[in-house]
Design a protein around this motif. Structure first.
Motif, mmCIF file in Angstrom:
data_model
loop_
_atom_site.group_PDB
_atom_site.id
_atom_site.type_symbol
_atom_site.label_atom_id
_atom_site.label_comp_id
_atom_site.label_asym_id
_atom_site.label_seq_id
_atom_site.Cartn_x
_atom_site.Cartn_y
_atom_site.Cartn_z
ATOM 1 N N GLN B 42 0.821 -1.218 0.000
ATOM 2 C CA GLN B 42 0.000 0.000 0.000
ATOM 3 C C GLN B 42 0.854 1.267 0.000
ATOM 4 O O GLN B 42 0.335 2.376 0.038
ATOM 5 C CB GLN B 42 -0.920 0.007 1.219
ATOM 6 C CG GLN B 42 -1.973 -1.082 1.142
ATOM 7 C CD GLN B 42 -3.020 -0.918 2.222
ATOM 8 O OE1 GLN B 42 -2.802 -0.251 3.218
ATOM 9 N NE2 GLN B 42 -4.168 -1.535 2.000
ATOM 10 N N THR B 43 2.187 1.097 0.015
ATOM 11 C CA THR B 43 3.037 2.303 0.003
ATOM 12 C C THR B 43 4.028 2.263 -1.157
ATOM 13 O O THR B 43 3.668 2.587 -2.283
ATOM 14 C CB THR B 43 3.785 2.462 1.344
ATOM 15 O OG1 THR B 43 4.517 1.271 1.616
ATOM 16 C CG2 THR B 43 2.831 2.743 2.468
ATOM 17 N N PRO B 49 0.156 5.011 -4.527
ATOM 18 C CA PRO B 49 -0.144 4.589 -3.158
ATOM 19 C C PRO B 49 -1.349 5.345 -2.603
ATOM 20 O O PRO B 49 -1.507 6.542 -2.854
ATOM 21 C CB PRO B 49 1.127 4.957 -2.391
ATOM 22 C CG PRO B 49 1.784 6.004 -3.220
ATOM 23 C CD PRO B 49 1.425 5.719 -4.632
ATOM 24 N N PRO B 50 -2.233 4.630 -1.868
ATOM 25 C CA PRO B 50 -3.393 5.318 -1.282
ATOM 26 C C PRO B 50 -2.930 6.316 -0.213
ATOM 27 O O PRO B 50 -1.931 6.078 0.458
ATOM 28 C CB PRO B 50 -4.194 4.172 -0.661
ATOM 29 C CG PRO B 50 -3.192 3.091 -0.433
ATOM 30 C CD PRO B 50 -2.182 3.213 -1.525
#
Lengths: 279, 279
Positions: B42-43, B49-50
């Motif tokens: 997620q990064t 990335p969110p």
């Protein structure tokens, strides 16, 4: 202070270690650098190193260094003035506000570079996520000169503006508030008050902030070296020429850097002495 | 202050600007923290990335520590030793020099201050290269002591200015009393002045320690084989391309410094930094 016989001699002995320290570890190496820049492994009194450096890199490191320095100083002083004027006023939560604004001062330069690299990547990254959410196109942030200049200046200013704000704030507290109330009675507007009262009274503090930040901007290194600014600067050029076996080309580059820093410092001091004569 | 600031509409305006600055200041810190603690998918592994990751983990830290434990440990210890030498030396040299300065004639102290001030204008890169050549001959290259000796140059003038400011604020009567009672120069220095100046000396030590902990330029040139933490981060984020570990290390470097910054924010007012120059 209290003065007794022989005190001056003991005082001199107390200062001597610190002075010798900077003479031996700063001034002598600086002279070695300048002297070494006019030598090669075989010859002395030659400008070969300078010809080599300029021939290899052109003038762009010098130009780029000036562009980065001017942009960063401009942004830091603009924000520094806004923040300092905010902090000079009493409002709710001012203490917490100043503590938070001061935080980036404690973040290492290389850490700042890593964070901003994560935000402004060549591909993807947080800034591009934002752009996509807003319906825009992704940008290769390090791809063009303009965007890499922008992110370099943003990263550098994020870390270093607190020190500018702090110094300007210290200066603002020395200006008597009566001056402002009088000017307001006389009908001076916000801008007039800023240019006629704040700016002239702050001159010595501006000079200090300009000196501290300006010299550091000429020396901007970690942020550029970490990939935010892929174009050559005087510092990154010096580093890429650095070689212990034959350090002479890097001495030439380092001497150019030193010369520009000293010229800059000279102009700041000129500004300071002129402004102090006026006031 | 001036009546304009008591206007509720203006107050709201200041407050909103303050909030904007706080958000801009905190965003990069937020990014550093989520990269260190969120799952990599997620990064750094995500193309976009969110902004608000949903899954958190400690495995980034565990991976960084276990995969690299010996290198990380060595870098941590090297940074720690170097910073402590820098801080201790700065305080030892700076305290004596500052006290000596306070006992000198104005002309002499102005001369010495300008020598110290001038040394801050010499770019680290300019002197780092000749120093590296000399250190190689002296066996100080790549050692913590050698690096500390060079980094001392960055902090020493500032330490002298800070402690000078502290000494100027001390009451003169106590020292006079001690001298009248028969205490010698050095005796009054250690038994009267030193205890009184402790807070300022402590602040100077912390600031020197912190600047060494963050220092990049001397570290990358003088200690590249056994790096300090900032250089380890640099190597991981560029040469090894391991942003994940770099971010975990970055947080590790940042935490102690943030704590020091919060402690220092009580001590450091702009006038500390400017006293040596304006005073």
């Amino acid at each position: 202070m209290v003065k007794w016989r022989n005190d001056e001699w003991i005082a001199l002995l107390l200062i001597l270690p610190a002075v010798l320290y900077v003479l031996i570890l700063a001034f002598i190496p600086a002279l070695q650098s300048v002297y070494g820049s006019f030598s090669t492994l075989r010859a002395h009194n030659t400008i070969y190193n300078y010809q080599f450096v300029i021939g290899t890199f052109g003038l762009s490191p010098i130009v780029n260094t000036f562009i980065v320095t001017a942009s960063a100083l401009g942004l830091q002083f603009f924000i520094g003035f806004v923040v300092a004027s905010l902090l000079s006023k009493p409002f709710k939560g001012r203490e917490a506000f100043s503590a938070i604004l001061f935080l980036p001062f404690g973040v290492a330069t290389i850490v700042t570079a890593v964070i901003f690299h994560d935000i402004f990547s060549s591909y993807g990254g947080y800034a591009n996520t934002m752009l996509k959410l807003l319906g825009g196109h992704a940008i290769d942030w390090t791809g063009s000169f303009g965007t890499s200049l922008l992110i370099t200046v943003l990263a550098d200013s994020w870390k270093n503006t607190p020190i500018v704000s702090l110094i300007l704030l210290a200066g603002m507290t020395t200006i008597p508030p009566d001056l402002y109330s009088q000017a307001m009675v006389d009908g001076a507007g916000t801008f007039q008050r800023f240019f006629r009262i704040t700016l002239p009274n702050l001159a010595p503090f501006i000079a200090i902030a300009l000196m501290i930040r300006g010299i550091s901007e000429f020396n901007i290194f970690a942020i550029a070296q970490d990939g935010l600014f892929p174009h050559p600067l005087l510092t990154t050029m010096t580093y890429s020429l650095f070689d212990i076996v034959n350090p002479h080309p890097s001495y030439a580059s380092a001497t150019i850097l030193l010369a520009f820093v000293l010229i800059f410092a000279f102009f700041v001091m000129l500004y300071r002495s002129r402004s102090s004569k006026v006031s | 202050m001036v009546s304009e600031y008591n206007n509720p509409r203006n107050r709201k305006f200041y407050f909103i600007i303050a909030i904007i600055f706080v958000i801009v200041t905190l965003i990069p810190m937020y990014v550093l923290i989520i990269i260190a603690f969120a799952v990599p998918s997620q990064t750094v592994a995500a193309y976009y990335p969110p902004l608000f990751p949903s899954q958190f983990t400690l495995s980034n830290f565990i991976g960084a520590f276990s995969g690299y434990s010996s290198i990380l440990q060595a870098a941590f210890i090297k940074s720690l030793i170097t910073a402590t030498i820098v801080g201790a030396l700065a305080v030892a040299l700076g305290f004596h020099a500052s006290y000596g300065l306070s006992k000198m004639s104005n002309r002499m102290s102005a001369l010495i201050i300008s020598v110290l001030f001038f040394s801050t204008m010499i770019p680290s890169l300019t002197i780092a290269i000749p120093i590296s050549v000399s250190f190689l001959k002296l066996g100080l290259y790549d050692s913590a002591l050698g690096l500390a000796l060079a980094q001392e140059l960055v902090v020493l003038p500032m330490t002298v200015f800070m402690i000078t400011g502290t000494l100027q604020s001390l009451p003169k009567q106590l020292e006079l009393q001690a001298r009248v009672d028969g205490a010698g120069f050095m005796q009054s220095l250690y038994t009267v002045i030193l205890p009184l100046a402790k807070p300022g000396i402590f602040a100077a030590f912390l600031l020197s320690w912190m600047m060494s902990w963050d220092e990049f330029t001397f570290a990358v040139i003088l200690s590249p084989v056994h790096p300090t933490l900032p250089i380890l981060i640099y190597i991981d984020s560029t040469a090894r391309g391991n942003i994940l570990f770099a971010s975990a290390f970055a947080l590790l470097v940042t935490i102690p410094v943030i704590i020091i910054t919060l402690v220092l924010s009580k001590f450091i007012k702009g006038n500390y930094l400017t006293s040596g120059v304006t005073g």
